[in-house]
Design a protein around this motif. Sequence first.
Motif, PDB file in Angstrom:
ATOM      1  N   PHE A  20      -2.240   4.771   5.367  1.00  0.00           N
ATOM      2  CA  PHE A  20      -3.604   4.246   5.223  1.00  0.00           C
ATOM      3  C   PHE A  20      -4.604   4.933   6.148  1.00  0.00           C
ATOM      4  O   PHE A  20      -5.805   4.718   6.036  1.00  0.00           O
ATOM      5  N   LYS A  24     -10.278   5.462  13.006  1.00  0.00           N
ATOM      6  CA  LYS A  24     -11.417   6.342  13.315  1.00  0.00           C
ATOM      7  C   LYS A  24     -12.199   5.818  14.508  1.00  0.00           C
ATOM      8  O   LYS A  24     -12.671   6.581  15.355  1.00  0.00           O
ATOM      9  N   PRO A  83      -6.169   7.809   6.402  1.00  0.00           N
ATOM     10  CA  PRO A  83      -7.377   8.507   5.934  1.00  0.00           C
ATOM     11  C   PRO A  83      -8.512   7.563   5.543  1.00  0.00           C
ATOM     12  O   PRO A  83      -9.673   7.966   5.513  1.00  0.00           O
ATOM     13  N   ARG A  84      -8.199   6.296   5.264  1.00  0.00           N
ATOM     14  CA  ARG A  84      -9.221   5.338   4.823  1.00  0.00           C
ATOM     15  C   ARG A  84      -9.504   4.279   5.881  1.00  0.00           C
ATOM     16  O   ARG A  84     -10.367   3.420   5.673  1.00  0.00           O
ATOM     17  N   CYS A  85      -8.774   4.313   6.981  1.00  0.00           N
ATOM     18  CA  CYS A  85      -8.796   3.206   7.938  1.00  0.00           C
ATOM     19  C   CYS A  85      -9.968   3.296   8.912  1.00  0.00           C
ATOM     20  O   CYS A  85     -10.089   4.274   9.658  1.00  0.00           O
ATOM     21  N   ILE A 133     -13.359  -0.785   0.199  1.00  0.00           N
ATOM     22  CA  ILE A 133     -12.541   0.098   1.028  1.00  0.00           C
ATOM     23  C   ILE A 133     -12.890   1.522   0.626  1.00  0.00           C
ATOM     24  O   ILE A 133     -12.761   1.892  -0.540  1.00  0.00           O
ATOM     25  N   HIS A 134     -13.351   2.317   1.553  1.00  0.00           N
ATOM     26  CA  HIS A 134     -13.785   3.672   1.233  1.00  0.00           C
ATOM     27  C   HIS A 134     -12.591   4.565   0.905  1.00  0.00           C
ATOM     28  O   HIS A 134     -11.493   4.379   1.431  1.00  0.00           O
ATOM     29  N   GLY A 135     -12.825   5.539   0.048  1.00  0.00           N
ATOM     30  CA  GLY A 135     -11.774   6.478  -0.311  1.00  0.00           C
ATOM     31  C   GLY A 135     -10.907   5.974  -1.445  1.00  0.00           C
ATOM     32  O   GLY A 135     -11.178   4.935  -2.056  1.00  0.00           O
ATOM     33  N   LEU A 136      -9.842   6.724  -1.714  1.00  0.00           N
ATOM     34  CA  LEU A 136      -8.932   6.408  -2.806  1.00  0.00           C
ATOM     35  C   LEU A 136      -7.508   6.286  -2.278  1.00  0.00           C
ATOM     36  O   LEU A 136      -7.179   6.840  -1.229  1.00  0.00           O
ATOM     37  N   TYR A 176       0.858  -1.191   0.000  1.00  0.00           N
ATOM     38  CA  TYR A 176       0.000   0.000   0.000  1.00  0.00           C
ATOM     39  C   TYR A 176       0.887   1.232   0.000  1.00  0.00           C
ATOM     40  O   TYR A 176       1.777   1.364   0.853  1.00  0.00           O
ATOM     41  N   TYR A 201      -6.041  -2.791   5.953  1.00  0.00           N
ATOM     42  CA  TYR A 201      -6.088  -2.777   4.486  1.00  0.00           C
ATOM     43  C   TYR A 201      -6.265  -4.188   3.938  1.00  0.00           C
ATOM     44  O   TYR A 201      -7.076  -4.406   3.025  1.00  0.00           O
TER      45      TYR A 201
END
Length: 349
Positions: free
Chosen positions: A288, A296, A290-292, A272-275, A230, A251
Amino acid sequence: MSEKFVEVKDLHVQYSSNRQIVHAVNGVSFDIDKGETLGLVGETGAGKTTIAKAILRILPDPPAKVTAGEIWLDGEDLLKKPEKEMLSIRGGKVAMIFQDPMTALNPTMTVGSQISEVVLLHNEGISKRQAEERTVEMLELVGIPAIRYGEYPHQFSGGMKQRVVIAMALACNPELLLADEPTTALDVTIQAQVLEMMMELKKKLNTSMILITHDLGVVAETCDKVAVIYAGKIVEYGSKEDIFRHPTHPYTLGLFGSLPKLDDDSKRLSPIHGLPPDPTNLPEGCAFHPRCPLTKKTAAHKSPVQDEEAKGKRAHICPVCFEGEPPLREITPGHFVACHLCGNGKEAE
């Protein structure tokens, strides 16, 4: 020196483009024993193909440059080899199956002459007739009749072109095969045939292989070890059994969660949300985060961020994920994960 047949140590590769630096590979390390297959898994743009091209030393320079690291093959550091020696290693000791068979072949040459050219180049003293005999042998080995030796690439279907590319890669009995998504352009039936043929030939010739793919089903069928990539880094690494039975990194869990399951009647997949992040501007800390979903969820139980300037960025992110890049840690013997919030093992050396 390296005791492993193939060992990549702390590899960094950058591309320079329009006054920007693309951080394509950011400290990748792995090893392969003789006859083993390693699967490199990850989304498009993760750096998988760049790793393979760095091993073969065919990265375009400029814009690409290996800025740090070592690549050992059978006790020799390939990055220190002069180009003249690399010419004999490419195609001889190390061969690559490129992603698109439609563009990997020269349309102005017959398939037989293209394979014969490789045999002649890497075998001193061999006659043209012997090279042709070797080519016919390789074509028949991959299921193409010898009578098609004199045909051109446009006369072959996609699956047959891929067989030609595999025959060309294996013509000189390479010790290491780099396969860059070799079945992407093929339908499922031909894909299964090509994979079965590759594994039979690999076993017969005791060839080591690095298989680049985003298809976890292909990995399950062919690989001994798996490295999940990643943003140019390995986030999880271990045996096939470790990765498939005990996926740990968020991930990796996301990749498995986005696959359809025969025993699940859900109406929607769980992507998996986001790019993936911009490689010219990678996130601070864990790439990772921002998408994890894990960072959160953890952040919800932490105290609020006091710094007003950073509050907007970090309010929904666990502070440790934002501030520090996670090291690759060994959570069980041979199973490594780069995550602050999962696994409590020994840091990889």
